[in-house]
Enzyme design. Structure first.
Site: not given
Ligand SMILES: *[C@@H]1O[C@H](CO)[C@@H](O)[C@H](O)[C@H]1NC(C)=O
Ligand SMILES: *[C@@H]1O[C@H](CO)[C@@H](O)[C@H](O)[C@H]1NC(C)=O
Ligand SMILES: *[C@@H]1O[C@H](CO)[C@@H](O)[C@H](O)[C@H]1NC(C)=O
Ligand SMILES: *[C@@H]1O[C@H](CO)[C@@H](O)[C@H](O)[C@H]1NC(C)=O
Length: 365
Positions: A206, A210, A127, A123
């Site tokens: 992706r 959230w 963020e 990954e």
């Protein structure tokens, strides 16, 4: 008439969006044999999301939370608990570049993210917290959280205020994070625990938002990391993605796991060369407007003519019905009049005298 409708109807069908089946499933090839091949991008592609979500190339894996397109791009809306709107590319890259031009969602406890991730849980992340002028960069090799020093934060102008260019450039030698054309960070293969924690398997894109600061659904540590608890009275929280650029540094059609073992290293990924389904799809026109443009003049004229023809036919049918109705009405009126005349004549005969004048026409009897 029926025949001339049939061909444009087929052309019309081609204007409708269809959905490509998900061709891969979650299967970790470092733990399991026989994982299915992954579709590659095998080229570069830019997505604007301003009149389509490219639903054959981008999937929405989460059931809760809405992703939509808008003039500004894709919008990811967190309106209530457990909303996690997300777009996953249906294609993978083995080393490559991702640029996301986006505006993070504003709001305490809301995380916006744009990441690359693999089936072996490699990954590379961007963020953003909803109430902090920070870009968080991170990476994982095979999902290993124990290796220290992976995450690093950078002060940037508030990512919730404006659109910025967040780029990850990933080769087998190093990973770079670029912010608006400036390199913030580089991690080399050797720095990633001698390569053991270096991301090196085909990854897809992706992108999502959230509510990490939802204490009902997350551990206290996660809520704290997110910057605190979400205030639902301020919802909805919206992240907007104006543009995504993806460039697969391998010109693959598919990636095969045939030679993979527990190591998860890039040299065990088998590259199947050829034109990828993703590139083929990308190069096709998308969106109703573009599909219409791509039909060509002849098909467009046929569709317009058949539409106009249909309107004319409907008008004729309505007109025919009206005339028929009026004729029927006139026939009924005439029959009624004849009946009246007959009755009047009978009455006249019975009474031996005229019962009226004019239209009854008793004079002729
Ligand atoms: C993207 O691919 C095209 C060929 O399909 C090439 O001409 C172009 O230079 C590439 N763009 C970038 C930014 O790599
Ligand atoms: C979408 O954005 C691109 C790039 O800004 C632009 O060229 C294109 O015309 C836009 N499409 C629509 C439908 O607004
Ligand atoms: C913003 O995030 C950084 C790093 O995660 C943290 O050190 C800082 O305290 C945060 N600032 C605010 C105002 O929450
Ligand atoms: C984003 O930044 C990268 C890296 O600096 C640059 O190559 C690319 O052209 C930029 N893309 C956009 C859309 O600004």
């Amino acid at each position: 008439m029926m025949l001339s409708f049939a061909v444009p109807a087929l052309a019309l069908l081609s204007l409708l969006p269809t959905s490509l089946a998900q061709t891969f499933s979650e299967c970790d090839p470092t733990k399991k044999q026989g994982c299915p091949n992954l579709p590659a991008l095998g080229g570069n592609a830019t997505f604007h999301f301003n009149d389509t979500l490219y639903d054959k190339l981008w999937l929405q894996p989460k059931k809760q939370g809405k992703v939509d397109w808008s003039e500004k791009g894709a919008t990811f809306t967190v309106a209530r608990q457990l909303d996690s709107p997300q777009l996953d590319s249906n294609f993978y890259m083995l080393f490559g570049r991702m640029t996301v031009v986006m505006k993070a969602a504003r709001g305490r406890g809301i995380i916006s993210s744009a990441i690359l991730q693999s089936e072996t849980r490699d990954e590379i992340d961007w963020e953003f917290k909803g109430d902090n002028a920070t870009a968080m960069t991170n990476y994982y090799g095979k999902g290993n959280e124990k290796f220290q020093g992976r995450g690093k934060d950078f002060d940037i102008p508030a990512p919730q205020d404006d659109f910025h260019n967040y780029t990850i450039d990933w080769t087998k030698e190093r990973i770079q994070w670029w912010f608006d054309g400036e390199m913030l960070r580089e991690v080399t293969y050797a720095e990633a625990n001698g390569g053991a924690d270096y991301p090196q398997s085909p990854m897809n894109l992706r992108i999502g938002a959230w509510a990490a600061g939802d204490p009902d659904n997350n551990q206290p540590g996660v809520v704290e990391w997110a910057g605190g608890e979400v205030d639902w009275s301020d919802a909805p929280y919206v992240m907007t993605v104006q543009e995504v650029f993806a460039h697969d540094y391998t010109s693959a059609k598919e990636y095969s796991w045939e030679n993979m073992d527990a190591s998860g290293t890039w040299d065990k990924v088998k590259i199947i060369e050829g034109q990828s389904a993703a590139m083929e799809e990308y190069l096709k026109p998308s969106g109703v407007r573009n599909r219409w443009a791509a039909l060509g003049k002849t098909a467009q004229i046929a569709i317009i003519c058949s539409a106009v023809g249909a309107v004319i036919i409907i008008a004729l049918v309505v007109l025919f019905c009206c005339i028929k109705q009026r004729r029927a009405g006139r026939r009924a009126a005439a029959a009624y009049e004849a009946q009246q005349n007959k009755e009047a004549a009978e009455l006249h005969q019975f009474l031996g005298q005229p019962v009226g004048n004019g239209r009854m026409g008793y004079n002729r009897i």
